[in-house]
Design a protein around this motif. Sequence first.
Motif, PDB file in Angstrom:
ATOM      1  N   GLU A   1      51.160 -52.543   4.938  1.00 40.95           N
ATOM      2  CA  GLU A   1      51.328 -51.670   3.775  1.00 40.95           C
ATOM      3  C   GLU A   1      51.742 -52.476   2.548  1.00 40.95           C
ATOM      4  N   ARG A   2      52.668 -53.395   2.749  1.00 42.68           N
ATOM      5  CA  ARG A   2      53.088 -54.252   1.633  1.00 42.68           C
ATOM      6  C   ARG A   2      51.921 -55.104   1.140  1.00 42.68           C
TER       7      ARG A   2
ATOM      8  N   ALA B   1      58.665 -48.816  -1.162  1.00 47.98           N
ATOM      9  CA  ALA B   1      59.593 -49.215  -0.110  1.00 47.98           C
ATOM     10  C   ALA B   1      60.855 -48.372  -0.156  1.00 47.98           C
TER      11      ALA B   1
ATOM     12  N   PRO C   1      61.479 -49.325   6.662  1.00 47.37           N
ATOM     13  CA  PRO C   1      60.857 -50.170   5.644  1.00 47.37           C
ATOM     14  C   PRO C   1      59.339 -50.124   5.730  1.00 47.37           C
ATOM     15  N   LEU C   2      58.682 -50.499   4.635  1.00 52.15           N
ATOM     16  CA  LEU C   2      57.228 -50.605   4.666  1.00 52.15           C
ATOM     17  C   LEU C   2      56.797 -51.640   5.692  1.00 52.15           C
TER      18      LEU C   2
ATOM     19  N   ASP D   1      62.228 -54.343   0.509  1.00 52.20           N
ATOM     20  CA  ASP D   1      62.653 -53.215   1.318  1.00 52.20           C
ATOM     21  C   ASP D   1      64.152 -53.063   1.229  1.00 52.20           C
TER      22      ASP D   1
ATOM     23  N   SER E   1      60.139 -44.928   1.300  1.00 56.13           N
ATOM     24  CA  SER E   1      60.006 -44.974   2.749  1.00 56.13           C
ATOM     25  C   SER E   1      61.365 -45.025   3.433  1.00 56.13           C
TER      26      SER E   1
END
Length: 346
Positions: free
Chosen positions: A155-156, A140, A150-151, A5, A143
């Motif tokens: 999601e990551r 990332a 950040p994600l 991120d 976003s």
Amino acid sequence: MAAVDPTRTRPPVGLGPRRSGAVPRDAWLCVTLLLTLGSLLGAALAAPPAGASAGAAFGGLLFLGSSVHVASSAWFCTVPEVRRFMAARRGRYLAAPVGLVVGMSVLGALVPPQPFALLLLAFFAWQFFHFQKQNLGLAALASAAYGTGPLRRGERLAVTASGVFGTFGLLCHPELLQLTGSVPGLTALFPFAAALFAASVGYGAVQLLRRRPEERPWQVATLFGTAVGFFLPVFLFDSPYAAVAGLTMAHGFQYLVMMGLVAGGGPVERIPRLISLAVLVNIALLLGLLLNLASHLHSGGPAERALYGAYLGAVMAHFVVDAGLWRLRDAFPRAFLRERLPYLLG
């Protein structure tokens, strides 16, 4: 590109189109999406029949997306501040790359083709996981660039899991990697890999929908969805060109876009931007030609196979160097890229 991120804190939501730098930011996102989705779809439509070789146009695109993109990372060595950063970390940026090139060259010359296929499976596992780390980094970056922070952890996890199971699917279907019969029995696990991949995609959709509507603008949602579903061609096509070539081209074109932006985004008072871009193009094409020549020597004698091994080692060195230079949680890469890409990392 390493997947991290680019921000540690959540910036205000809703700054999207009115932020300074919105035009280059939107251009980056649209070009990245166009090249990614165009590569995946185009490879499926233009793939030659089974057993046939790729045409000149298709081969040229593969050349750009594979050898040229790997070679382009050598441009970093032309930037004084990057050289100083790498000189202070010689283990990662000197010893590891040299060791990989020399070690793989020796293995290429000495290991017979059949056992060497097992090494190739390990290489491909690393390569395609590297592809997904880049997709995670781009998701990332989008976003953060569009002001949604950040994600999230889930999601990551979804992007990483879909990449792991997509890579697993490739290893279970070695014919897609032109490694027929390398590991008997893996094919039986292919449906299991497909089910896990589908579950990862569904989990990613659920995680994205957990955001408030204003926190998932179409730009962020589309790039995230592309990252989660990146390996879908592996489970749809039996042709190596349709299933794998699109992944390779998409990854390489994503990287070349970022390298072009970085090379052309430096401070004007140091090196003129056109000169910096010209240096990047020349390095990428010249070294890319050498890598491409070496990549076709796998069926030759010991000397040719040593060069093929050196090619594999150079690609692995690219993985190692990239993982450090694009790791934005570290101070120097973050500052270096923020200076050159303020509309994405400002």
